[in-house]
Design a protein around this motif. Structure first.
Motif, PDB file in Angstrom:
ATOM      1  N   GLY A   3      -4.241  -4.764  -8.883  1.00 34.45           N
ATOM      2  CA  GLY A   3      -5.021  -5.992  -9.015  1.00 34.45           C
ATOM      3  C   GLY A   3      -4.189  -7.122  -9.588  1.00 34.45           C
ATOM      4  O   GLY A   3      -3.145  -6.924 -10.217  1.00 34.45           O
ATOM      5  N   VAL A   4      -4.686  -8.338  -9.382  1.00 36.29           N
ATOM      6  CA  VAL A   4      -3.950  -9.525  -9.789  1.00 36.29           C
ATOM      7  C   VAL A   4      -3.935  -9.699 -11.299  1.00 36.29           C
ATOM      8  O   VAL A   4      -3.010 -10.305 -11.857  1.00 36.29           O
ATOM      9  N   ASN A   5      -4.938  -9.158 -11.997  1.00 37.00           N
ATOM     10  CA  ASN A   5      -4.990  -9.336 -13.447  1.00 37.00           C
ATOM     11  C   ASN A   5      -3.895  -8.570 -14.176  1.00 37.00           C
ATOM     12  O   ASN A   5      -3.675  -8.802 -15.371  1.00 37.00           O
ATOM     13  N   LEU A   6      -3.209  -7.683 -13.499  1.00 36.05           N
ATOM     14  CA  LEU A   6      -2.089  -6.976 -14.126  1.00 36.05           C
ATOM     15  C   LEU A   6      -0.971  -7.933 -14.500  1.00 36.05           C
ATOM     16  O   LEU A   6      -0.149  -7.624 -15.374  1.00 36.05           O
ATOM     17  N   ALA A   7      -0.921  -9.092 -13.882  1.00 36.85           N
ATOM     18  CA  ALA A   7       0.112 -10.065 -14.230  1.00 36.85           C
ATOM     19  C   ALA A   7      -0.036 -10.569 -15.653  1.00 36.85           C
ATOM     20  O   ALA A   7       0.954 -10.945 -16.292  1.00 36.85           O
ATOM     21  N   ARG A  14       0.817  -1.212   0.000  1.00 35.98           N
ATOM     22  CA  ARG A  14       0.000   0.000   0.000  1.00 35.98           C
ATOM     23  C   ARG A  14       0.853   1.264   0.000  1.00 35.98           C
ATOM     24  O   ARG A  14       0.334   2.366  -0.223  1.00 35.98           O
ATOM     25  N   ASP A  15       2.136   1.115   0.261  1.00 37.25           N
ATOM     26  CA  ASP A  15       3.003   2.287   0.392  1.00 37.25           C
ATOM     27  C   ASP A  15       3.175   3.003  -0.943  1.00 37.25           C
ATOM     28  O   ASP A  15       3.321   4.227  -0.982  1.00 37.25           O
ATOM     29  N   GLY A  16       3.167   2.264  -2.051  1.00 38.50           N
ATOM     30  CA  GLY A  16       3.294   2.906  -3.358  1.00 38.50           C
ATOM     31  C   GLY A  16       2.130   3.829  -3.650  1.00 38.50           C
ATOM     32  O   GLY A  16       2.316   4.934  -4.197  1.00 38.50           O
ATOM     33  N   ALA A  55      -7.822  -3.834 -11.568  1.00 36.49           N
ATOM     34  CA  ALA A  55      -7.653  -4.785 -12.663  1.00 36.49           C
ATOM     35  C   ALA A  55      -7.595  -6.168 -12.028  1.00 36.49           C
ATOM     36  O   ALA A  55      -6.549  -6.813 -11.957  1.00 36.49           O
ATOM     37  N   GLY A  56      -8.759  -6.584 -11.545  1.00 33.89           N
ATOM     38  CA  GLY A  56      -8.832  -7.817 -10.765  1.00 33.89           C
ATOM     39  C   GLY A  56      -9.162  -7.484  -9.328  1.00 33.89           C
ATOM     40  O   GLY A  56      -8.265  -7.270  -8.507  1.00 33.89           O
ATOM     41  N   THR A  57     -10.456  -7.409  -9.015  1.00 29.80           N
ATOM     42  CA  THR A  57     -10.873  -7.073  -7.653  1.00 29.80           C
ATOM     43  C   THR A  57     -10.420  -8.160  -6.685  1.00 29.80           C
ATOM     44  O   THR A  57     -10.289  -9.332  -7.060  1.00 29.80           O
ATOM     45  N   PRO A  58     -10.171  -7.795  -5.425  1.00 32.64           N
ATOM     46  CA  PRO A  58      -9.696  -8.809  -4.466  1.00 32.64           C
ATOM     47  C   PRO A  58     -10.673  -9.958  -4.272  1.00 32.64           C
ATOM     48  O   PRO A  58     -10.259 -11.095  -4.050  1.00 32.64           O
ATOM     49  N   GLY A  59     -11.974  -9.678  -4.367  1.00 33.09           N
ATOM     50  CA  GLY A  59     -12.938 -10.723  -4.099  1.00 33.09           C
ATOM     51  C   GLY A  59     -13.258 -11.609  -5.280  1.00 33.09           C
ATOM     52  O   GLY A  59     -13.315 -12.829  -5.163  1.00 33.09           O
ATOM     53  N   ALA A  60     -13.480 -11.006  -6.444  1.00 32.87           N
ATOM     54  CA  ALA A  60     -13.971 -11.759  -7.603  1.00 32.87           C
ATOM     55  C   ALA A  60     -13.021 -11.744  -8.783  1.00 32.87           C
ATOM     56  O   ALA A  60     -13.219 -12.515  -9.728  1.00 32.87           O
ATOM     57  N   GLY A  61     -12.003 -10.902  -8.782  1.00 33.80           N
ATOM     58  CA  GLY A  61     -11.066 -10.865  -9.900  1.00 33.80           C
ATOM     59  C   GLY A  61     -11.602 -10.152 -11.127  1.00 33.80           C
ATOM     60  O   GLY A  61     -11.120 -10.398 -12.244  1.00 33.80           O
ATOM     61  N   HIS A  62     -12.575  -9.252 -10.968  1.00 33.76           N
ATOM     62  CA  HIS A  62     -13.138  -8.522 -12.098  1.00 33.76           C
ATOM     63  C   HIS A  62     -12.355  -7.236 -12.335  1.00 33.76           C
ATOM     64  O   HIS A  62     -11.779  -6.654 -11.401  1.00 33.76           O
ATOM     65  N   THR A  63     -12.365  -6.768 -13.578  1.00 27.57           N
ATOM     66  CA  THR A  63     -11.621  -5.576 -13.976  1.00 27.57           C
ATOM     67  C   THR A  63     -12.585  -4.443 -14.268  1.00 27.57           C
ATOM     68  O   THR A  63     -13.592  -4.635 -14.977  1.00 27.57           O
ATOM     69  N   ALA A  76     -16.230   0.270  -4.487  1.00 31.29           N
ATOM     70  CA  ALA A  76     -16.721  -0.495  -3.337  1.00 31.29           C
ATOM     71  C   ALA A  76     -16.106  -1.881  -3.283  1.00 31.29           C
ATOM     72  O   ALA A  76     -16.164  -2.544  -2.240  1.00 31.29           O
ATOM     73  N   SER A  77     -15.499  -2.334  -4.387  1.00 36.95           N
ATOM     74  CA  SER A  77     -14.854  -3.649  -4.438  1.00 36.95           C
ATOM     75  C   SER A  77     -13.365  -3.592  -4.125  1.00 36.95           C
ATOM     76  O   SER A  77     -12.669  -4.599  -4.275  1.00 36.95           O
ATOM     77  N   CYS A  78     -12.862  -2.410  -3.721  1.00 37.69           N
ATOM     78  CA  CYS A  78     -11.437  -2.304  -3.392  1.00 37.69           C
ATOM     79  C   CYS A  78     -11.114  -3.095  -2.125  1.00 37.69           C
ATOM     80  O   CYS A  78     -11.988  -3.581  -1.416  1.00 37.69           O
ATOM     81  N   ARG A  79      -9.823  -3.189  -1.863  1.00 39.79           N
ATOM     82  CA  ARG A  79      -9.381  -3.881  -0.654  1.00 39.79           C
ATOM     83  C   ARG A  79      -9.943  -3.194   0.579  1.00 39.79           C
ATOM     84  O   ARG A  79      -9.923  -1.966   0.669  1.00 39.79           O
ATOM     85  N   PRO A  80     -10.435  -3.949   1.537  1.00 42.21           N
ATOM     86  CA  PRO A  80     -10.972  -3.317   2.749  1.00 42.21           C
ATOM     87  C   PRO A  80      -9.893  -2.534   3.488  1.00 42.21           C
ATOM     88  O   PRO A  80      -8.779  -3.007   3.693  1.00 42.21           O
ATOM     89  N   GLY A  81     -10.229  -1.328   3.863  1.00 43.17           N
ATOM     90  CA  GLY A  81      -9.315  -0.494   4.634  1.00 43.17           C
ATOM     91  C   GLY A  81      -8.278   0.244   3.823  1.00 43.17           C
ATOM     92  O   GLY A  81      -7.446   0.960   4.409  1.00 43.17           O
ATOM     93  N   LEU A  82      -8.282   0.098   2.491  1.00 46.07           N
ATOM     94  CA  LEU A  82      -7.252   0.760   1.686  1.00 46.07           C
ATOM     95  C   LEU A  82      -7.410   2.275   1.728  1.00 46.07           C
ATOM     96  O   LEU A  82      -6.433   3.015   1.938  1.00 46.07           O
TER      97      LEU A  82
END
Length: 760
Positions: free
Chosen positions: A253-257, A125-127, A224-232, A162-168
């Motif tokens: 998000g994980v889909n950036l890979a 989260r620091d970036g 780009a890949g929500t934490p819960g469902a992986g949607h972009t 609303a689908s972002c990481r909780p507490g971000l």
């Protein structure tokens, strides 16, 4: 690395480990220094001590990260960074500049982010915090001199989905010193599009309202890949909206890979146009202790330095050294192959799940979705289920969530390399998530693990379906046996349900009733756990609202719920009656002892009156008894525990046999008839051994018992029974056995004829 990773020790090191275990508590620093070997063995003991702990044996072991050669390179980078930091300043500056430039160039080319700069940070989260500080410096020209006072003129606004990481968003505001009113959470789509994507039209409306209110839209966090469902999110439309209002667009998000692959979806490709994005190559590639990377574009290096994205200290640039070594070891092809392998695992699982009944899947794109969500759904298999379909109507959502959490835990335990876990969605409930981009490289997941995952799923789903269908039957059968049984509504229990046996004792206070209730249900649970059945009985989860309950686990579709509930009720009554009988026996023994003492005292008085006082004197009595013997009239007494009566011993001494009465053990109880050594609670006609299980449980009248005896007589010579049942069937009548076996053997013998049943 070999000693610490493999857990291998030399023989003398084992002795050292035992010595460390005796001094495992923190203590003062020793006066004399220790050598490296001793310190390494201490570290080894601290790592593996929990595995040898007695308390740790009962806990499920978590799979350890698969540290390969590329992992060793990453770990080596930390040691090299410490060594390089002692070089002279000029050589250190050249070396760190080369490492930072190479790593930035490689990452920008691999993930298609042209003309970008890189910031390496431990906290992922620091970036975002540094990027937001850069946006503040860029939009507020006087921020470097006026500080936070300049923000009062126009409050900066940060938008997140609303689908972002909780507490971000809260973390971002706390690090920047901004009020929570500067954070705006944009809801997701409700009608059109994915329910996990940000509503672009609503975002546009919120931005215009903030501008009209005199606020400054500053930064937008997209996924780009929500934490819960992986949607972009719709990154192309979001980028156009950000350009229109001069808002900084940050993507994570994980889909950036998947940007490293040859074929990338247009939705993810739009992330390359963002102002910044955060990558986590350590998790994607299975590299331990590797920093996260934030790629960003900005033309003013002074503002980047002010925001903390760059540093003039060469030592801070060494954070990129572990990743620099690992990327060189893997090479471009190796990096692409790992990400491609993870994406292929998702597609393989999605293809397999299409043929699994009662399982619903949720993916953003069936052709290319790195994250697969699936869950058990009773609606998909209600037509073929047994029992009452209405059994899952009451509290359906909570029960289904409980079942799916249990499913995820079971799959993670049975197939630990799969890396599945549970995600909670507010509207759609709990899902089982398979995200190999985050777990495959770390756990070493292969296609065989996915096949095993599907196989275990095929074994668990039918049991979940039958249990869900029979829950209503279990509730109704429990209500029919009131007041002996009480149904407990516990929605957090993944099983058939919970029940409590209610004590029928009268005239006792509430505390005594509570103790009696606890004692009976505890004994009842022990009895149920001793039965030979596949059903799991438990005292329930750790935190439950009701106490002194019996929780019934998952059941198959051939379970006779009526017989199961009847067994619980009858065993409970047997336990309660046995307890009362024990209390009555205790009272009988106490009264018998008092009566015996009174009769003995009376006999002594009669003896004194009959023999006189002189015969009671020690010396005189002996002389009188020698000259004139007197026959004693005192009679012995015997106490019968079964009846509670005090009898004379005349019969015992005359016949040399103790007078027998009906023993408590001769009275057949229902609990003794139920524990027959066979699988219980099966409906007739289901399973290979249903013939022997038809009458295994439940009270039977004389007619049904004679029918079972005749069937056993006809089938016994031709059927192969288990050893226990075979020996019980061949037991002669004169050997102690259950009353049913003795009666059956007597009925099979012709009157006046002896039959050898010894098996010879």
């Amino acid at each position: 690395m070999r000693i610490l990773g493999d857990g291998q020790m030399e023989p003398d090191a084992a002795t050292e480990s035992r010595r460390f275990s005796r001094t495992s508590m923190p203590g003062p620093l020793q006066g004399d220094g220790q050598d490296v070997t001793t310190i390494l063995h201490l570290v080894h003991h601290l790592i593996h001590d929990e595995e040898d702990d007695e308390e740790g044996k009962d806990r499920p072991s978590q799979p350890m990260q698969n540290v390969g050669e590329q992992g060793h390179m990453a770990l080596l980078g930390h040691s090299l960074a410490a060594y390089i930091s002692v070089l002279d300043r000029e050589r250190l500056r050249k070396l760190t500049t080369r490492i930072l430039s190479d790593t930035t160039l490689w990452l920008c080319r691999i993930f298609r982010y042209e003309n970008g700069s890189a910031y390496f940070h431990e906290d992922d989260r620091d970036g975002l915090v540094k990027v937001c500080r850069l946006a503040i410096n860029a939009r507020y020209e006087e921020y470097t001199t006026e500080g936070y006072a300049v923000l009062s003129s126009k409050q900066p606004m940060i938008y997140q989905s609303a689908s972002c990481r909780p507490g971000l968003g809260q973390h971002l505001c706390s690090q920047l010193g901004l009020p929570l009113s500067s954070l705006c959470t944009v809801p997701c789509n409700t009608i059109f599009g994915s329910q996990h994507q940000m509503d672009v039209a609503l975002l546009d409306k919120l931005i215009k309202e903030d501008i009209d209110a005199g606020k400054l839209p500053l930064l937008l966090i997209a996924n780009a890949g929500t934490p819960g469902a992986g949607h972009t999110d719709k990154l192309s439309r979001l980028k156009e909206l950000c350009d229109q209002h001069s808002i900084w667009l940050h993507v994570e998000g994980v889909n950036l890979a998947t940007l490293a692959l040859a074929q990338v979806t247009s939705a993810v490709m739009a992330a390359t146009r963002s102002d910044s994005m955060t990558l986590t190559p350590g998790r994607w590639l299975g590299l331990p202790a590797v920093t996260a990377v934030s790629l960003y574009r900005h033309e003013d290096p002074a503002l980047s330095l002010a925001a903390g994205l760059t540093s003039s200290q060469p030592v801070e640039k060494l954070r990129a050294l572990p990743l620099w070594l690992s990327l060189q070891y893997l090479g471009h092809n190796g990096i692409v192959q790992k990400i491609k392998h993870a994406a292929a695992l998702s597609q393989h699982l999605l293809l397999k799940l299409k043929s699994v009944a009662c399982v619903r899947t949720s993916v953003e794109d069936e052709q290319n979705s790195p994250v697969v969500l699936f869950k058990f759904s009773q609606e998909l298999c209600a037509g073929s289920s047994v029992g009452s379909v209405d059994g899952f109507c009451a509290g359906e959502k909570e029960v289904l969530d409980t079942f799916n959490r249990w499913l995820a835990e079971e799959l993670a335990h049975l197939v630990p390399c799969s890396g599945v876990d549970v995600v909670e969605h507010e509207d759609e409930g709990d899902w089982v998530r398979f995200s190999p981009l985050l777990t495959a490289a770390v756990l070493g997941t292969q296609q065989e693990d996915v096949d095993e995952l599907v196989q275990k799923l095929l074994e668990l789903v039918p049991m979940m379906s039958s249990t869900m269908s029979l829950r209503q039957d279990f509730r109704e059968e429990t209500h029919r046996r009131a007041p002996f049984l009480t149904y407990i509504e516990e929605l957090s229990w993944p099983g058939l349900g919970a029940v409590r046996y209610e004590s029928q004792a009268e005239g006792i206070d509430e505390s005594r009733r509570e103790q009696e209730l606890k004692k009976i249900n505890k004994a009842l649970l022990t009895k149920l756990q001793e039965l030979e059945t596949d059903i799991f009985f438990s005292s329930g989860p750790e935190f439950v609202t009701e106490e002194n309950c019996i929780f019934v686990g998952m059941v198959a579709d051939d379970v006779d719920v009526s017989e199961l509930v009847d067994t619980i009720s009858t065993l409970g009554r047997d336990i309660e009656e046995s307890g009362r009988l024990l209390e009555n026996m205790t009272e009988r023994v106490r009264k018998g002892i008092l009566e015996a003492e009174l009769q003995l005292q009376k006999a002594n008085e009669e003896k004194l009156m009959e023999e006189g006082m002189l015969r009671q004197l020690p010396l005189v009595g002996s002389v009188l008894n020698w000259f004139s013997p007197v026959g004693s009239s005192i009679k012995g007494r015997t106490f019968n525990l079964a009846v509670g009566s005090l009898d004379s011993t005349d019969v015992t001494y005359s016949t040399k046999v103790q007078a027998g009465r009906a023993s408590l053990q001769d009275t057949p109880t229902l609990s003794s008839k139920r524990v027959s050594g066979r699988k219980l609670f099966r409906r007739p006609g289901v399973g290979s051994d249903s013939m022997s299980e038809t009458s295994s449980i439940g009270p039977a009248d004389e007619t049904s018992r004679e029918e079972c005896t005749s069937v056993s007589t006809n089938l016994l010579p031709s059927m192969t029974q288990p050893d226990k049942l075979d020996q019980a069937a061949r037991r002669p009548p004169n050997i102690q056995g259950t009353p049913e076996q003795v009666e059956a053997e007597e009925e099979r013998q012709p009157e006046g004829q002896e039959v050898d049943l010894s098996g010879r």
